[in-house]
Design a protein around this motif. Structure first.
Motif, PDB file in Angstrom:
ATOM      1  N   UNK A   1       2.107 -13.877 -27.491  1.00 44.85           N
ATOM      2  CA  UNK A   1       3.327 -13.509 -26.772  1.00 44.85           C
ATOM      3  C   UNK A   1       3.400 -14.151 -25.390  1.00 44.85           C
ATOM      4  N   UNK A   2       2.414 -14.982 -25.049  1.00 48.41           N
ATOM      5  CA  UNK A   2       2.340 -15.632 -23.736  1.00 48.41           C
ATOM      6  C   UNK A   2       2.346 -14.625 -22.583  1.00 48.41           C
ATOM      7  N   UNK A   3       1.625 -13.530 -22.798  1.00 48.29           N
ATOM      8  CA  UNK A   3       1.485 -12.497 -21.779  1.00 48.29           C
ATOM      9  C   UNK A   3       0.223 -12.776 -20.962  1.00 48.29           C
ATOM     10  N   UNK A   4       0.108 -12.167 -19.781  1.00 44.82           N
ATOM     11  CA  UNK A   4      -1.140 -12.310 -19.018  1.00 44.82           C
ATOM     12  C   UNK A   4      -2.304 -11.703 -19.805  1.00 44.82           C
ATOM     13  N   UNK A   5      -3.501 -12.116 -19.477  1.00 47.84           N
ATOM     14  CA  UNK A   5      -4.660 -11.540 -20.153  1.00 47.84           C
ATOM     15  C   UNK A   5      -4.709 -10.040 -19.873  1.00 47.84           C
ATOM     16  N   UNK A   6      -5.176  -9.276 -20.837  1.00 49.78           N
ATOM     17  CA  UNK A   6      -5.267  -7.825 -20.629  1.00 49.78           C
ATOM     18  C   UNK A   6      -6.226  -7.495 -19.479  1.00 49.78           C
ATOM     19  N   UNK A   7      -5.952  -6.388 -18.805  1.00 48.63           N
ATOM     20  CA  UNK A   7      -6.771  -5.969 -17.661  1.00 48.63           C
ATOM     21  C   UNK A   7      -8.225  -5.763 -18.055  1.00 48.63           C
ATOM     22  N   UNK A   8      -8.480  -5.282 -19.264  1.00 52.28           N
ATOM     23  CA  UNK A   8      -9.869  -5.057 -19.681  1.00 52.28           C
ATOM     24  C   UNK A   8     -10.648  -6.370 -19.702  1.00 52.28           C
ATOM     25  N   UNK A   9      -9.986  -7.489 -20.041  1.00 49.77           N
ATOM     26  CA  UNK A   9     -10.683  -8.771 -20.069  1.00 49.77           C
ATOM     27  C   UNK A   9     -10.953  -9.269 -18.650  1.00 49.77           C
ATOM     28  N   UNK A  10     -10.009  -9.090 -17.769  1.00 52.72           N
ATOM     29  CA  UNK A  10     -10.222  -9.472 -16.366  1.00 52.72           C
ATOM     30  C   UNK A  10     -11.424  -8.729 -15.797  1.00 52.72           C
ATOM     31  N   UNK A  11     -11.484  -7.429 -16.037  1.00 48.21           N
ATOM     32  CA  UNK A  11     -12.601  -6.624 -15.537  1.00 48.21           C
ATOM     33  C   UNK A  11     -13.922  -7.045 -16.173  1.00 48.21           C
ATOM     34  N   UNK A  12     -13.928  -7.240 -17.483  1.00 48.98           N
ATOM     35  CA  UNK A  12     -15.157  -7.620 -18.190  1.00 48.98           C
ATOM     36  C   UNK A  12     -15.647  -8.995 -17.736  1.00 48.98           C
ATOM     37  N   UNK A  13     -14.727  -9.928 -17.555  1.00 47.99           N
ATOM     38  CA  UNK A  13     -15.111 -11.278 -17.115  1.00 47.99           C
ATOM     39  C   UNK A  13     -15.683 -11.233 -15.703  1.00 47.99           C
ATOM     40  N   UNK A  14     -15.097 -10.443 -14.860  1.00 46.55           N
ATOM     41  CA  UNK A  14     -15.611 -10.308 -13.491  1.00 46.55           C
ATOM     42  C   UNK A  14     -17.026  -9.740 -13.518  1.00 46.55           C
ATOM     43  N   UNK A  15     -17.234  -8.708 -14.327  1.00 45.07           N
ATOM     44  CA  UNK A  15     -18.576  -8.121 -14.422  1.00 45.07           C
ATOM     45  C   UNK A  15     -19.580  -9.112 -15.009  1.00 45.07           C
ATOM     46  N   UNK A  16     -19.172  -9.846 -16.024  1.00 46.21           N
ATOM     47  CA  UNK A  16     -20.091 -10.750 -16.718  1.00 46.21           C
ATOM     48  C   UNK A  16     -20.435 -11.985 -15.902  1.00 46.21           C
ATOM     49  N   UNK A  17     -19.457 -12.566 -15.240  1.00 46.85           N
ATOM     50  CA  UNK A  17     -19.697 -13.860 -14.611  1.00 46.85           C
ATOM     51  C   UNK A  17     -19.711 -13.846 -13.092  1.00 46.85           C
TER      52      UNK A  17
ATOM     53  N   UNK B   1     -10.437  -4.456 -32.307  1.00 48.67           N
ATOM     54  CA  UNK B   1      -9.188  -4.025 -31.665  1.00 48.67           C
ATOM     55  C   UNK B   1      -8.927  -4.816 -30.380  1.00 48.67           C
ATOM     56  N   UNK B   2      -9.951  -5.021 -29.568  1.00 48.03           N
ATOM     57  CA  UNK B   2      -9.788  -5.793 -28.325  1.00 48.03           C
ATOM     58  C   UNK B   2      -9.471  -7.254 -28.633  1.00 48.03           C
ATOM     59  N   UNK B   3     -10.135  -7.784 -29.658  1.00 49.73           N
ATOM     60  CA  UNK B   3      -9.878  -9.171 -30.051  1.00 49.73           C
ATOM     61  C   UNK B   3      -8.421  -9.324 -30.504  1.00 49.73           C
ATOM     62  N   UNK B   4      -7.926  -8.362 -31.288  1.00 46.86           N
ATOM     63  CA  UNK B   4      -6.527  -8.393 -31.739  1.00 46.86           C
ATOM     64  C   UNK B   4      -5.575  -8.242 -30.551  1.00 46.86           C
ATOM     65  N   UNK B   5      -5.933  -7.390 -29.600  1.00 47.35           N
ATOM     66  CA  UNK B   5      -5.141  -7.197 -28.383  1.00 47.35           C
ATOM     67  C   UNK B   5      -5.015  -8.510 -27.619  1.00 47.35           C
ATOM     68  N   UNK B   6      -6.113  -9.218 -27.484  1.00 50.42           N
ATOM     69  CA  UNK B   6      -6.105 -10.505 -26.799  1.00 50.42           C
ATOM     70  C   UNK B   6      -5.285 -11.539 -27.573  1.00 50.42           C
TER      71      UNK B   6
END
Length: 69
Positions: free
Chosen positions: A40-56, A29-34
């Motif tokens: 649609x050339x939308x900004x990255x979803x907030x969940x990815x921003x948060x996950x990337x910040x936590x991971x890296x 579901x998250x992969x499809x969301x992304x």
């Protein structure tokens, strides 16, 4: 060039960052969301921003704080 790469890998979906051995595993579901956001050339979803910040970001700060021997 993009900072992150999202790709199916076997029965998983991974978000990878060039030059890093770390990855974020996401469900279908998250992969499809992304994929929808990218199409649609939308900004990255907030969940990815948060996950990337936590991971890296946390990993980068910890590596920067390791004292020299």
């Amino acid at each position: 060039m993009h900072d992150l790469i999202a790709a199916p890998f076997g029965d998983r979906h991974l978000i990878l960052r060039r030059g890093s051995s770390r990855a974020i595993r996401v469900g279908s579901a998250r992969f499809a969301d992304l994929a929808d956001a990218v199409s649609a050339r939308l900004p990255v979803p907030a969940w990815l921003t948060d996950a990337a910040r936590r991971a890296w970001e946390r990993h980068r700060r910890a590596a920067a704080q390791v004292p020299d021997a």
